[in-house]
Design a protein around this motif. Structure first.
Motif, PDB file in Angstrom:
ATOM      1  N   THR A   1     -28.465  11.174  66.541  1.00 46.25           N
ATOM      2  CA  THR A   1     -28.136  10.518  67.790  1.00 46.25           C
ATOM      3  C   THR A   1     -26.880   9.663  67.604  1.00 46.25           C
ATOM      4  OG1 THR A   1     -29.589   8.673  67.225  1.00 46.25           O
ATOM      5  CG2 THR A   1     -30.546  10.474  68.522  1.00 46.25           C
ATOM      6  N   VAL A   2     -26.406   9.113  68.727  1.00 49.72           N
ATOM      7  CA  VAL A   2     -25.270   8.195  68.690  1.00 49.72           C
ATOM      8  C   VAL A   2     -25.685   6.882  69.335  1.00 49.72           C
ATOM      9  CG1 VAL A   2     -23.400   9.861  68.584  1.00 49.72           C
ATOM     10  CG2 VAL A   2     -24.390   9.293  70.789  1.00 49.72           C
ATOM     11  N   GLU A   3     -24.982   5.822  68.938  1.00 47.37           N
ATOM     12  CA  GLU A   3     -25.263   4.486  69.442  1.00 47.37           C
ATOM     13  C   GLU A   3     -23.974   3.862  69.973  1.00 47.37           C
ATOM     14  OE1 GLU A   3     -28.232   3.322  69.670  1.00 47.37           O
ATOM     15  OE2 GLU A   3     -29.262   4.864  68.462  1.00 47.37           O
ATOM     16  N   PRO A   4     -24.107   2.891  70.872  1.00 51.49           N
ATOM     17  CA  PRO A   4     -22.912   2.187  71.345  1.00 51.49           C
ATOM     18  C   PRO A   4     -22.092   1.635  70.184  1.00 51.49           C
ATOM     19  CG  PRO A   4     -24.797   1.612  72.702  1.00 51.49           C
ATOM     20  CD  PRO A   4     -25.328   2.418  71.547  1.00 51.49           C
ATOM     21  N   GLY A   5     -20.779   1.802  70.286  1.00 53.80           N
ATOM     22  CA  GLY A   5     -19.881   1.372  69.232  1.00 53.80           C
ATOM     23  C   GLY A   5     -19.458   2.477  68.290  1.00 53.80           C
ATOM     24  N   GLU A   6     -20.144   3.625  68.328  1.00 54.99           N
ATOM     25  CA  GLU A   6     -19.782   4.752  67.462  1.00 54.99           C
ATOM     26  C   GLU A   6     -18.787   5.674  68.168  1.00 54.99           C
ATOM     27  OE1 GLU A   6     -23.505   5.408  64.493  1.00 54.99           O
ATOM     28  OE2 GLU A   6     -23.720   6.312  66.479  1.00 54.99           O
ATOM     29  N   THR A   7     -17.903   6.269  67.391  1.00 54.35           N
ATOM     30  CA  THR A   7     -16.908   7.207  67.909  1.00 54.35           C
ATOM     31  C   THR A   7     -17.230   8.608  67.430  1.00 54.35           C
ATOM     32  OG1 THR A   7     -15.160   5.531  68.002  1.00 54.35           O
ATOM     33  CG2 THR A   7     -14.460   7.836  67.925  1.00 54.35           C
ATOM     34  N   VAL A   8     -17.265   9.555  68.368  1.00 56.04           N
ATOM     35  CA  VAL A   8     -17.507  10.958  68.065  1.00 56.04           C
ATOM     36  C   VAL A   8     -16.167  11.688  68.061  1.00 56.04           C
ATOM     37  CG1 VAL A   8     -18.697  13.072  68.764  1.00 56.04           C
ATOM     38  CG2 VAL A   8     -19.766  10.840  69.187  1.00 56.04           C
ATOM     39  N   GLU A   9     -15.879  12.408  66.980  1.00 57.65           N
ATOM     40  CA  GLU A   9     -14.667  13.210  66.873  1.00 57.65           C
ATOM     41  C   GLU A   9     -15.067  14.658  66.600  1.00 57.65           C
ATOM     42  OE1 GLU A   9     -11.690  11.809  64.247  1.00 57.65           O
ATOM     43  OE2 GLU A   9     -11.702   9.759  65.043  1.00 57.65           O
ATOM     44  N   ILE A  10     -14.628  15.552  67.460  1.00 52.62           N
ATOM     45  CA  ILE A  10     -14.957  16.976  67.347  1.00 52.62           C
ATOM     46  C   ILE A  10     -13.659  17.750  67.139  1.00 52.62           C
ATOM     47  CG2 ILE A  10     -15.996  18.969  68.486  1.00 52.62           C
ATOM     48  CD1 ILE A  10     -17.455  16.860  70.311  1.00 52.62           C
ATOM     49  N   THR A  11     -13.572  18.478  66.029  1.00 49.64           N
ATOM     50  CA  THR A  11     -12.369  19.234  65.707  1.00 49.64           C
ATOM     51  C   THR A  11     -12.684  20.715  65.627  1.00 49.64           C
ATOM     52  OG1 THR A  11     -11.457  17.372  64.435  1.00 49.64           O
ATOM     53  CG2 THR A  11     -10.521  19.561  64.021  1.00 49.64           C
ATOM     54  N   TYR A  12     -11.931  21.501  66.367  1.00 55.89           N
ATOM     55  CA  TYR A  12     -11.986  22.955  66.242  1.00 55.89           C
ATOM     56  C   TYR A  12     -10.659  23.436  65.679  1.00 55.89           C
ATOM     57  CZ  TYR A  12     -16.466  24.079  68.358  1.00 55.89           C
ATOM     58  OH  TYR A  12     -17.811  24.224  68.591  1.00 55.89           O
ATOM     59  N   GLU A  13     -10.752  24.204  64.620  1.00 50.10           N
ATOM     60  CA  GLU A  13      -9.570  24.740  63.947  1.00 50.10           C
ATOM     61  C   GLU A  13      -8.649  25.442  64.948  1.00 50.10           C
ATOM     62  OE1 GLU A  13      -8.635  28.203  60.578  1.00 50.10           O
ATOM     63  OE2 GLU A  13     -10.651  27.919  61.404  1.00 50.10           O
ATOM     64  N   GLY A  14      -7.373  25.082  64.933  1.00 52.20           N
ATOM     65  CA  GLY A  14      -6.409  25.740  65.795  1.00 52.20           C
ATOM     66  C   GLY A  14      -6.396  25.246  67.223  1.00 52.20           C
ATOM     67  N   VAL A  15      -7.339  24.382  67.589  1.00 53.02           N
ATOM     68  CA  VAL A  15      -7.400  23.866  68.960  1.00 53.02           C
ATOM     69  C   VAL A  15      -7.004  22.396  68.985  1.00 53.02           C
ATOM     70  CG1 VAL A  15      -8.858  23.484  70.990  1.00 53.02           C
ATOM     71  CG2 VAL A  15      -9.183  25.537  69.581  1.00 53.02           C
ATOM     72  N   GLY A  16      -7.721  21.553  68.264  1.00 48.34           N
ATOM     73  CA  GLY A  16      -7.402  20.137  68.246  1.00 48.34           C
ATOM     74  C   GLY A  16      -8.638  19.301  68.003  1.00 48.34           C
ATOM     75  N   THR A  17      -8.538  18.004  68.322  1.00 44.48           N
ATOM     76  CA  THR A  17      -9.633  17.064  68.125  1.00 44.48           C
ATOM     77  C   THR A  17      -9.894  16.295  69.417  1.00 44.48           C
ATOM     78  OG1 THR A  17      -9.138  16.772  65.761  1.00 44.48           O
ATOM     79  CG2 THR A  17     -10.433  15.043  66.840  1.00 44.48           C
ATOM     80  N   LEU A  18     -11.152  16.290  69.838  1.00 47.66           N
ATOM     81  CA  LEU A  18     -11.602  15.506  70.983  1.00 47.66           C
ATOM     82  C   LEU A  18     -12.281  14.254  70.444  1.00 47.66           C
ATOM     83  CD1 LEU A  18     -12.229  15.179  74.056  1.00 47.66           C
ATOM     84  CD2 LEU A  18     -14.353  16.449  73.613  1.00 47.66           C
ATOM     85  N   ARG A  19     -11.836  13.095  70.917  1.00 52.36           N
ATOM     86  CA  ARG A  19     -12.340  11.817  70.409  1.00 52.36           C
ATOM     87  C   ARG A  19     -12.807  10.938  71.562  1.00 52.36           C
ATOM     88  NH1 ARG A  19      -8.086  10.733  68.491  1.00 52.36           N
ATOM     89  NH2 ARG A  19      -8.360  11.531  66.380  1.00 52.36           N
ATOM     90  N   ASN A  20     -14.032  10.407  71.475  1.00 55.02           N
ATOM     91  CA  ASN A  20     -14.573   9.498  72.488  1.00 55.02           C
ATOM     92  C   ASN A  20     -15.497   8.474  71.843  1.00 55.02           C
ATOM     93  OD1 ASN A  20     -14.384  12.421  73.876  1.00 55.02           O
ATOM     94  ND2 ASN A  20     -13.913  10.861  75.406  1.00 55.02           N
ATOM     95  N   GLU A  21     -15.431   7.246  72.315  1.00 60.22           N
ATOM     96  CA  GLU A  21     -16.318   6.192  71.841  1.00 60.22           C
ATOM     97  C   GLU A  21     -17.483   6.024  72.794  1.00 60.22           C
ATOM     98  OE1 GLU A  21     -16.362   1.417  70.660  1.00 60.22           O
ATOM     99  OE2 GLU A  21     -14.549   2.340  71.479  1.00 60.22           O
TER     100      GLU A  21
END
Length: 239
Positions: A214-234
């Motif tokens: 799970t995730v909690e307030p204050g944590e940042t999720v970063e999702i990277t797909y090779e050749g596409v990029g990185t999506l980042r949200n707190e």
């Protein structure tokens, strides 16, 4: 090529993304100075496939589907890269899921798997945010800020063998490849096109590898797909 949308004080501009700049028809816009990146398309719906990785089936004790298992997120759930994800007050179990997304380029229906590359504009990334303790998929997955999307659309990438890595607070939580999908991206788009008429900008998400926490307030999720990029949200407390 990367296609992006920039939210400016005058409205959204679209164009080619190059090194922190969006090149639009009326000029160049610098990200951070002239505006901020927002979700890279305006879908009428986000069609999301679940249970599409064997390790996810094992983790969640799901049966293997005989055909793609899908649900829909509404446009109201969208937020862009670096936008906050609000932790709803009515859940105690918020999860993430890093997913590859096809963005449809033209109105179409009944598309064969072989024709899918012709109707797809490119690929972007979705965090399928899920309030896991709620009843039913709509209650779990279709709420404000439950669909971070971005950061741009990559038009030149083969979706069938991309590495994925998701980190939460810098800790690796997902590490897999799209080659492990039960139904590949072309099969999924074709399957859904027999049920829905796609419109330009519509999104098809292909599911996520096993979700280890799970995730909690204050944590940042970063999702990277090779050749596409990185999506980042707190993740932040709900306002």
């Amino acid at each position: 090529m990367r296609l992006a949308r920039l939210q400016t004080p005058e409205g959204v501009v679209s164009g080619r993304y190059e090194d922190g700049t969006v090149v639009a028809e009326d000029g160049e816009y610098v990200v951070g100075r002239d505006g901020e990146l927002t979700y890279p398309c305006s879908p009428s719906a986000l069609y999301c496939v679940g249970r599409n990785y064997a390790e996810t089936l094992d983790q969640m004790d799901y049966e293997r589907p005989e055909e793609p298992d899908f649900f829909i997120k509404p446009p109201a759930s969208l937020v862009g890269p670096d936008d906050p994800v609000y932790y709803p007050e009515w859940t105690d179990e918020l999860t993430y899921a890093g997913e590859l997304v096809a963005v449809i380029d033209e109105r179409c229906r009944d598309v064969s798997p072989e024709e899918v590359p012709e109707v797809v504009r490119g690929y972007t990334i979705l965090d399928d945010v899920d309030a896991l303790d709620q009843q039913g998929r709509t209650a779990r997955k279709a709420f404000d800020t439950s669909a971070p999307l971005g950061p741009w659309i990559e038009t030149d990438v083969d979706p069938t063998g991309l590495d994925i890595e998701t980190t939460v607070g810098g800790e690796v939580r997902q590490d897999a490849s799209t080659e492990l999908m039960l139904f590949d991206p072309y099969e999924v788009v074709s399957y859904l096109s027999r049920r829905f008429t796609f419109r330009p900008g519509d999104c098809v998400a292909f599911g996520s590898p096993a979700n280890p926490g799970t995730v909690e307030p204050g944590e940042t999720v970063e999702i990277t797909y090779e050749g596409v990029g990185t999506l980042r949200n707190e993740v932040v407390e709900a306002e």
